[in-house]
Design an enzyme around this catalytic site. Structure first.
Site, PDB file in Angstrom:
ATOM      1  N   HIS A 242       0.829  -1.213   0.000  1.00  0.00           N
ATOM      2  CA  HIS A 242       0.000   0.000   0.000  1.00  0.00           C
ATOM      3  C   HIS A 242       0.862   1.261   0.000  1.00  0.00           C
ATOM      4  CE1 HIS A 242       0.882  -0.770   4.262  1.00  0.00           C
ATOM      5  NE2 HIS A 242       0.794   0.546   4.420  1.00  0.00           N
ATOM      6  N   ASP A 244       0.848   4.889   1.863  1.00  0.00           N
ATOM      7  CA  ASP A 244       0.200   5.494   3.039  1.00  0.00           C
ATOM      8  C   ASP A 244      -0.633   6.721   2.696  1.00  0.00           C
ATOM      9  OD1 ASP A 244       1.235   3.506   4.604  1.00  0.00           O
ATOM     10  OD2 ASP A 244       2.827   4.710   5.496  1.00  0.00           O
ATOM     11  N   HIS A 300       4.898   0.068  -0.063  1.00  0.00           N
ATOM     12  CA  HIS A 300       5.520  -0.889   0.870  1.00  0.00           C
ATOM     13  C   HIS A 300       4.534  -1.931   1.370  1.00  0.00           C
ATOM     14  CE1 HIS A 300       3.872   2.388   3.377  1.00  0.00           C
ATOM     15  NE2 HIS A 300       3.603   1.420   4.254  1.00  0.00           N
ATOM     16  N   ARG A 310       5.346  -9.368  17.051  1.00  0.00           N
ATOM     17  CA  ARG A 310       6.040  -8.182  16.545  1.00  0.00           C
ATOM     18  C   ARG A 310       5.304  -6.933  17.035  1.00  0.00           C
ATOM     19  NH1 ARG A 310       5.445  -4.568  11.968  1.00  0.00           N
ATOM     20  NH2 ARG A 310       7.197  -4.564  10.483  1.00  0.00           N
TER      21      ARG A 310
END
Ligand SMILES: O=C(O)CCC(=O)C(=O)O
Ligand SMILES: [Fe+2]
Length: 331
Positions: A242, A244, A300, A310
């Site tokens: 996507h 941002d 990204h 994570r």
């Protein structure tokens, strides 16, 4: 993978095959020199050669298997196959910055001179937030997310809006827990969050040559916790590529502060800038700040987390004061 043969195979010098095709000088002269020993000595010469050939065959097979495994590993872990590491998990980066040409995404938005990106790129630094600050910030995320958590693999906690993943939905932490929020978080937690935000803002301003005061925090700015549980709703599908600025609208500069270590705390989950040729990966490391201009020059994705947990914080900035949000306060 067998090597391609072209033309007749050429027997190596001194091999059994060469000897067979060459009933000539050397073999003849050997026979002449030791007629009784001939048969037995040729056998002795052949036996080790057979063994040698077997070994060579085994070595070639082994090499092929290793190559196949390597290619398979590359295609599984390496997304489209080719990746380059922009920030390795074990390096401590004082600051790495790569400039990339700006996309046209900013043209369709109101421009703010001295802030809207004219210089675009991506940077990574391990020198802005200490590992101890990262550990303390992570404990804020752990406390908040222990109150809820998504049924799927991705949970978020937004201290600004109060959004917290619970099951397949979100609740408003401040409404849901009311005054009890003060028993969960402390004033020091919120102060730390503000300090970290400020340091990241300064680092971005410096890297892009703009004034820190022209940047405004924008939404959503949030903690994320990702594990390998299967996605249950679209909100759990964090791994899609996507942009941002397209996804969130107000973002001009995105930053990510990582709160756990790739390969120590979790596997998979590397951040990837998608590029033709070779993707560029950022391997998360507690205290590592990755930042970039939010347009499609920085398309990204995050790899799927394969094991472990994570933690990260997405901290976003806009140049448009109308889209700015205030720091969270513990009321
Ligand atoms: O957590 C990450 O590494 C990236 C998250 C992301 O792309 C986003 O929040 O937009
Ligand atoms: Fe993103």
């Amino acid at each position: 993978m067998a090597p391609q043969r072209r033309g007749a195979p050429k027997a190596p010098e001194g091999s059994g095959a060469a000897e067979r095709r060459r009933p000539n000088s050397q073999a003849v002269s050997r026979r002449m020199r030791c007629p009784q020993l001939c048969t037995c000595s040729m056998k002795n010469v052949r036996a080790p050669r057979e063994t040698q050939r077997k070994w060579l065959r085994a070595a070639a097979l082994g090499a092929c298997a290793a190559l196949t495994a390597l290619l398979l590993w590359g295609s599984l872990g390496g997304d489209d196959g080719v990746t380059e590491v922009l920030a390795h998990r074990s390096e401590v980066l004082l600051g790495r910055f790569i400039e990339v040409p700006c996309s046209e995404d900013y043209d369709s938005h109101r421009r703010f001179e001295g802030c809207s990106p004219r210089k675009c790129g991506r940077g990574v630094t391990d020198a802005v937030i200490t590992r101890d600050e990262a550990r303390r910030i992570r404990s804020i995320a752990e406390k908040g997310l222990s109150l809820g958590g998504s049924d799927g693999g991705a949970s978020i906690l937004d201290l600004h809006s109060g959004a917290l993943s619970v099951g397949r939905h979100f609740v408003n932490l401040y409404r849901y827990f009311g005054d009890k929020v003060q028993n969960i978080f402390s004033e020091e937690d919120f102060q730390l969050y503000r300090d970290v935000r400020q340091k990241v803002q300064l680092a971005i301003a410096q890297a892009f040559g703009i004034s820190a005061s022209s940047l405004y925090l924008t939404k959503p700015t949030f903690f994320s916790r990702i594990n390998s549980t299967e996605a249950r709703t679209a909100h759990d599908e964090y791994w899609h590529a996507h942009v941002d600025k397209v996804t969130y609208g107000s973002f001009d500069y995105t930053s990510l502060l990582y709160l756990s270590d790739y390969l120590d705390d979790f596997g998979g989950g590397r951040f990837m800038f998608m590029e033709e040729g070779a993707n560029k990966t950022v391997e998360p490391r507690a205290g590592r700040v990755s930042f970039f201009t939010s347009g499609s020059e920085n398309l990204h994705r995050v790899e799927k987390v394969l094991w472990g947990t994570r933690y990260a914080v997405t901290i976003a900035f806009t140049c448009n004061p109308d889209h700015g949000i205030a720091d969270p306060v513990l009321t």
